[in-house]
Design an enzyme around this catalytic site. Structure first.
Site, PDB file in Angstrom:
ATOM      1  N   SER A 253       0.746  -1.116  -0.059  1.00  0.00           N
ATOM      2  CA  SER A 253       0.018  -0.116   0.114  1.00  0.00           C
ATOM      3  C   SER A 253       0.921   1.285  -0.088  1.00  0.00           C
ATOM      4  O   SER A 253       1.959   1.198   0.131  1.00  0.00           O
ATOM      5  CB  SER A 253      -0.917  -0.064   1.178  1.00  0.00           C
ATOM      6  OG  SER A 253      -0.224   0.560   2.290  1.00  0.00           O
ATOM      7  N   LYS A 254       0.314   2.473  -0.288  1.00  0.00           N
ATOM      8  CA  LYS A 254       0.991   3.566  -0.328  1.00  0.00           C
ATOM      9  C   LYS A 254       1.851   3.882   0.995  1.00  0.00           C
ATOM     10  O   LYS A 254       2.774   4.409   0.912  1.00  0.00           O
ATOM     11  CB  LYS A 254      -0.075   4.802  -0.742  1.00  0.00           C
ATOM     12  CG  LYS A 254       0.409   5.981  -1.153  1.00  0.00           C
ATOM     13  CD  LYS A 254      -0.336   7.115  -1.186  1.00  0.00           C
ATOM     14  CE  LYS A 254      -1.612   7.183  -1.903  1.00  0.00           C
ATOM     15  NZ  LYS A 254      -2.304   8.469  -2.232  1.00  0.00           N
ATOM     16  N   ARG A 255       0.936   3.628   2.017  1.00  0.00           N
ATOM     17  CA  ARG A 255       1.921   3.918   3.260  1.00  0.00           C
ATOM     18  C   ARG A 255       3.036   3.014   3.608  1.00  0.00           C
ATOM     19  O   ARG A 255       3.983   3.202   4.175  1.00  0.00           O
ATOM     20  CB  ARG A 255       0.944   3.300   4.498  1.00  0.00           C
ATOM     21  CG  ARG A 255       0.362   4.710   5.260  1.00  0.00           C
ATOM     22  CD  ARG A 255      -0.662   4.521   6.190  1.00  0.00           C
ATOM     23  NE  ARG A 255      -1.896   4.003   5.137  1.00  0.00           N
ATOM     24  CZ  ARG A 255      -2.395   2.804   5.789  1.00  0.00           C
ATOM     25  NH1 ARG A 255      -2.091   2.165   6.780  1.00  0.00           N
ATOM     26  NH2 ARG A 255      -3.812   2.442   5.149  1.00  0.00           N
ATOM     27  N   ARG A 256       3.153   1.931   2.780  1.00  0.00           N
ATOM     28  CA  ARG A 256       4.427   1.077   2.944  1.00  0.00           C
ATOM     29  C   ARG A 256       5.076   0.920   1.477  1.00  0.00           C
ATOM     30  O   ARG A 256       5.419   0.176   0.987  1.00  0.00           O
ATOM     31  CB  ARG A 256       3.936  -0.400   3.157  1.00  0.00           C
ATOM     32  CG  ARG A 256       3.632  -0.517   4.561  1.00  0.00           C
ATOM     33  CD  ARG A 256       3.098  -1.890   5.002  1.00  0.00           C
ATOM     34  NE  ARG A 256       2.019  -2.589   4.536  1.00  0.00           N
ATOM     35  CZ  ARG A 256       0.780  -2.351   5.017  1.00  0.00           C
ATOM     36  NH1 ARG A 256       0.599  -1.692   6.019  1.00  0.00           N
ATOM     37  NH2 ARG A 256      -0.197  -3.025   4.283  1.00  0.00           N
ATOM     38  N   GLY A 257       5.768   2.062   1.042  1.00  0.00           N
ATOM     39  CA  GLY A 257       6.564   2.210  -0.106  1.00  0.00           C
ATOM     40  C   GLY A 257       5.837   2.611  -1.181  1.00  0.00           C
ATOM     41  O   GLY A 257       4.474   2.633  -1.559  1.00  0.00           O
TER      42      GLY A 257
END
Ligand code: GLU
Length: 472
Positions: A253-257
């Protein structure tokens, strides 16, 4: 088995960038169509009007273009097809496979409350569903009705998923889904269809034979199959690909890379590496790890798709990219490096120089951005670190460096002449190359490890080298 011409599609919603997961299903859909000599369609599912943006549409188009996923039709925008969804909804109402429902949001809330209180699954209770002998109340004034699909009450919905194998769900488990909402202003303009309805009308109208998509849609497929059947439309085959996991084992997801295709372009990955890596992430052809687009098209027949989620592996992507960097054409890399440099505020028109630099450095670079790191030092001085100066530029080599500088001011500026000048300097000062070369590297490039020093210096303008050797 279908005898129709193979037609596949990718149907992204323009509510953000093209996600890696969508890029992968786009790739599978594209490759499947190409493998069978069929056609591939790009459809933009823009019915979430509040969240869809033209920038996102553009980014989807750019990503498809960058990956080289060419489509035979499209982009087709759902919001331009509202009249068609309305016609189909009317036909379904006339045929008794859909009906109007006048429930207000407050009524629906109360319905769900009651179901929860009784410990039941929350669902639409079918109160506006026509049935033989059933008398429906008069439509309440001032309420705009939605249209619901009359889902079959009994039986099973089953399909043989191209990825997951046989799947079967009881119709009792699913309720009468809303297929068309009223226009928000209540009159004149057309209301917007829901995803499950628009997707079926489109896949039908566009002659789609095979649907590859993310498995977050698996729960939608039974409704879609029932709607296809209600319309008497030929069913496509479905293949639901598992999600991609991040390095931490959680959903990417966006939050993870980075999860957008364009961010990888910006980070200096090559599209052929990206395609190769994405293809392999969830599909295999024997033990093949590196393959071209043409090989993939030859091999991709919809089999050997992984049932379990694949994990994003940046190190492997870098390895695949490094492979394609080595074989990439220098002139092409020059253009890509130019773009990377421009983004760092370094403008150069000298594509010849960039191509020669690419030839010299590309073997040691995983990405175009790394290549640009090397090339940038030609344009922007990298001040040597004090510890490098101490380790590699001892007082004993300074006289040799000074005399070399004098030679470099006058020699022909090519690799052979530079090599000769260094050789003469070494002989005159009774030094060996391992004493001189690291000193030159540190002073000129700001780093002690580089490709062969004569080839390297030849890339620089003479004046730059002389300036960087000036302060010794
Ligand atoms: N618009 C849907 C999505 O982006 C498409 C799903 C499908 O392929 O049916 O997830």
């Amino acid at each position: 088995m279908t005898t129709r011409k193979v037609r596949t599609r990718i149907a992204p919603s323009p509510t953000g960038f093209l996600h890696l997961g969508t890029a992968r299903t786009a790739l599978y859909s594209w490759a499947y169509a190409r493998h069978h000599g069929g056609e591939f369609v790009l459809r933009i599912e823009d019915t979430d009007v509040a969240r869809s943006t033209p920038e996102s549409v553009q980014q989807i188009l750019d990503s498809m273009h960058w990956l080289g996923l060419d489509y035979d039709e499209g982009p087709i925008f759902q919001m331009q097809r509202l009249a068609r969804y309305h016609d189909v909804a009317e036909q379904m109402i006339a045929a008794g496979t859909a009906y109007r429902c006048w429930c207000t949001p407050a009524e629906l809330d109360a319905m769900r409350e009651g179901q929860r209180a009784r410990g039941e699954k929350t669902r639409y209770d079918g109160r506006w569903r026509p049935a033989p002998g059933r008398v429906l109340p008069a439509p309440p004034p001032g309420v705009q009705p939605v249209v619901r699909f009359a889902n079959p009450a009994q039986g099973q919905v089953s399909w043989n998923d191209l990825v997951k194998g046989p799947i079967s769900i009881a119709n009792e488990e699913i309720d009468d889904l809303i297929i068309l909402r009223p226009a928000s202003d209540g009159a004149g303009t057309l209301g917007v269809p829901t995803y499950n309805f628009a997707v079926v009308v489109d896949d039908w109208d566009m002659g789609i034979t095979h649907v590859f998509r993310g498995d977050e849609h698996i729960n939608n497929t039974p409704w879609q199959i029932n709607i296809f059947r209600a319309l008497g439309a030929p069913l496509p085959l479905f293949g639901h690909c598992p999600i991609i996991l991040g390095e931490d084992g959680l959903k990417l997801s966006k939050r993870r890379g980075a999860v957008s295709v364009t961010s990888y372009e910006e980070a200096g990955y090559l599209p052929e590496a990206m395609l190769n890596y994405l293809a392999r992430l969830g599909w295999s052809h024997g033990d093949e790890e590196l393959f071209s687009r043409e090989q993939m098209v030859r091999w991709f027949d919809g089999s050997h798709l992984a049932k379990s989620p694949a994990q994003w592996d940046p190190a492997k992507l870098a390895w695949v990219n490094a492979h394609y960097m080595k074989t990439a054409d220098d002139a092409r890399l020059a253009g890509l490096v130019q773009w990377q440099l421009e983004r760092r505020g370094v403008d150069t028109e000298d594509l010849g120089l960039l191509a020669r630099a690419a030839a010299l450095f590309k073997d040691r670079c995983a990405t175009v951005a790394e290549l640009a790191d090397w090339v940038a030092m030609i344009f922007v001085a990298v001040p040597p670190k004090p510890e490098d100066l101490a380790a590699h530029v001892p007082a004993a080599v300074v006289p040799a460096l000074r005399s070399l500088r004098e030679r470099l001011a006058v020699v022909d500026w090519d690799k052979a002449a530079l090599a000769a000048a260094m050789k003469e300097t070494l002989a005159a000062h009774q030094l060996k190359m391992p004493q001189l070369a690291p000193a030159l590297r540190v002073l000129v490039c700001g780093r002690s490890q580089t490709p062969s020093i004569d080839a390297l210096l030849a890339l620089f303008p003479r004046q730059t080298v002389l300036e960087r050797l000036q302060h010794i």
